[in-house]
Motif scaffolding. Structure first.
Motif, mmCIF file in Angstrom:
data_model
loop_
_atom_site.group_PDB
_atom_site.id
_atom_site.type_symbol
_atom_site.label_atom_id
_atom_site.label_comp_id
_atom_site.label_asym_id
_atom_site.label_seq_id
_atom_site.Cartn_x
_atom_site.Cartn_y
_atom_site.Cartn_z
ATOM 1 N N LYS A 6 0.763 -1.026 -0.077
ATOM 2 C CA LYS A 6 0.060 0.020 -0.063
ATOM 3 C C LYS A 6 0.793 1.164 0.018
ATOM 4 C CE LYS A 6 -4.044 -1.891 1.011
ATOM 5 N NZ LYS A 6 -4.628 -2.569 -0.231
ATOM 6 N N GLN A 7 0.223 2.257 -0.491
ATOM 7 C CA GLN A 7 1.195 3.531 -0.504
ATOM 8 C C GLN A 7 1.755 4.106 0.694
ATOM 9 O OE1 GLN A 7 2.053 5.160 -3.247
ATOM 10 N NE2 GLN A 7 1.275 3.281 -4.436
ATOM 11 N N GLU A 8 0.822 4.115 1.854
ATOM 12 C CA GLU A 8 1.590 4.464 3.102
ATOM 13 C C GLU A 8 2.524 3.740 3.733
ATOM 14 O OE1 GLU A 8 -2.140 1.890 4.282
ATOM 15 O OE2 GLU A 8 -1.973 3.624 2.877
ATOM 16 N N LYS A 9 2.663 2.354 3.304
ATOM 17 C CA LYS A 9 3.586 1.332 3.592
ATOM 18 C C LYS A 9 4.779 1.800 2.885
ATOM 19 C CE LYS A 9 3.922 -1.873 6.731
ATOM 20 N NZ LYS A 9 4.402 -1.601 7.901
ATOM 21 N N LEU A 10 4.535 2.212 1.366
ATOM 22 C CA LEU A 10 5.564 2.676 0.818
ATOM 23 C C LEU A 10 6.428 3.774 1.213
ATOM 24 C CD1 LEU A 10 4.413 2.221 -3.054
ATOM 25 C CD2 LEU A 10 6.117 0.637 -1.954
ATOM 26 N N ARG A 11 5.664 4.612 1.568
ATOM 27 C CA ARG A 11 6.217 5.919 2.235
ATOM 28 C C ARG A 11 6.924 5.477 3.144
ATOM 29 N NH1 ARG A 11 1.495 8.146 0.374
ATOM 30 N NH2 ARG A 11 0.372 7.604 2.197
ATOM 31 N N GLU A 12 6.466 4.513 3.972
ATOM 32 C CA GLU A 12 7.532 4.165 5.451
ATOM 33 C C GLU A 12 8.619 3.488 5.154
ATOM 34 O OE1 GLU A 12 8.470 3.514 9.358
ATOM 35 O OE2 GLU A 12 7.041 5.149 8.358
ATOM 36 N N TYR A 13 8.479 2.538 4.026
ATOM 37 C CA TYR A 13 9.768 1.927 3.373
ATOM 38 C C TYR A 13 10.719 2.809 3.074
ATOM 39 C CZ TYR A 13 7.517 -2.669 4.324
ATOM 40 O OH TYR A 13 6.898 -3.648 4.961
ATOM 41 N N ARG A 14 10.193 3.797 2.091
ATOM 42 C CA ARG A 14 11.218 4.691 1.587
ATOM 43 C C ARG A 14 11.972 5.485 2.466
ATOM 44 N NH1 ARG A 14 11.706 7.036 -3.308
ATOM 45 N NH2 ARG A 14 9.635 6.387 -4.047
ATOM 46 N N ARG A 15 11.020 5.881 3.660
ATOM 47 C CA ARG A 15 11.680 6.662 4.778
ATOM 48 C C ARG A 15 12.971 5.683 5.277
ATOM 49 N NH1 ARG A 15 11.497 7.249 10.152
ATOM 50 N NH2 ARG A 15 10.147 5.770 10.289
ATOM 51 N N ALA A 76 18.699 0.194 -4.929
ATOM 52 C CA ALA A 76 17.979 -0.830 -5.938
ATOM 53 C C ALA A 76 16.742 -0.982 -5.432
ATOM 54 C CB ALA A 76 18.668 -2.146 -6.042
ATOM 55 N N ALA A 77 16.373 -1.055 -4.082
ATOM 56 C CA ALA A 77 15.339 -0.931 -3.454
ATOM 57 C C ALA A 77 14.460 0.305 -3.895
ATOM 58 C CB ALA A 77 15.280 -1.323 -2.117
ATOM 59 N N LEU A 78 15.003 1.253 -3.610
ATOM 60 C CA LEU A 78 14.293 2.845 -3.952
ATOM 61 C C LEU A 78 13.902 2.876 -5.117
ATOM 62 C CD1 LEU A 78 16.617 5.006 -1.721
ATOM 63 C CD2 LEU A 78 14.348 4.609 -1.450
ATOM 64 N N LEU A 79 14.831 2.364 -6.427
ATOM 65 C CA LEU A 79 14.277 2.363 -7.729
ATOM 66 C C LEU A 79 13.055 1.586 -7.871
ATOM 67 C CD1 LEU A 79 17.945 2.115 -9.473
ATOM 68 C CD2 LEU A 79 16.247 4.048 -9.394
ATOM 69 N N ARG A 80 13.143 0.426 -6.977
ATOM 70 C CA ARG A 80 11.797 -0.524 -7.258
ATOM 71 C C ARG A 80 10.696 0.237 -6.894
ATOM 72 N NH1 ARG A 80 15.567 -4.346 -5.637
ATOM 73 N NH2 ARG A 80 14.725 -4.601 -3.427
ATOM 74 N N ILE A 81 10.827 1.006 -5.689
ATOM 75 C CA ILE A 81 9.625 1.968 -5.274
ATOM 76 C C ILE A 81 9.311 2.564 -6.333
ATOM 77 C CG2 ILE A 81 9.027 3.718 -3.684
ATOM 78 C CD1 ILE A 81 10.633 2.206 -1.388
ATOM 79 N N ASP A 82 10.311 3.600 -6.877
ATOM 80 C CA ASP A 82 9.938 4.305 -8.037
ATOM 81 C C ASP A 82 9.335 3.825 -9.270
ATOM 82 O OD1 ASP A 82 10.975 6.337 -6.315
ATOM 83 O OD2 ASP A 82 12.958 6.343 -7.357
#
Length: 116
Positions: A6-15, A76-82
């Motif tokens: 979910k988007q909120e989880k993505l923001r948390e993982y990005r942080r 690489a994980a940040l690129l996968r998020i993007d």
């Protein structure tokens, strides 16, 4: 594909990933002196001191190598998020288990592929 994360989880993982990335970069800067070339001039220090300095340098270089690998995993994980691919196994494409992502957001493989 269903929305794996979910988007909120993505923001948390990005942080989390960005904080870890920044921490590693700070450690790299702080530890730069330990990776400098060891002076081998016998007139300035004894043989044992040089051996100790070389050993400390080797450990610092190995720590930096490991930090470099971790930075690559994080980037690489940040690129996968993007790209919208975060949460999917880079090998088989299945969802990565939520507990696995919670433990290490940079993990690229599902448990099945990681065990192969």
């Amino acid at each position: 594909k269903a929305i794996a994360v979910k988007q909120e989880k993505l923001r948390e993982y990005r942080r989390i990933l960005q904080l870890e990335h920044d921490k590693i970069r700070r450690l790299t800067a702080i530890s730069a002196d330990g990776r400098k070339t060891v002076e081998l001039d016998q007139t300035t220090q004894g043989r044992l001191s040089r051996m100790d300095a070389l050993q400390v340098q080797e450990m610092a270089l190995e720590q930096e190598r490991r930090r470099g690998i971790e930075v690559q995993r994080i980037e690489a994980a940040l690129l996968r998020i993007d790209s919208g691919e975060f949460g999917y196994c880079t090998s088989c494409g299945d969802d990565i288990e939520p507990k696995r992502l919670a433990n290490d957001p940079a993990v690229p493989l599902c448990l099945t592929c990681a065990q192969r």
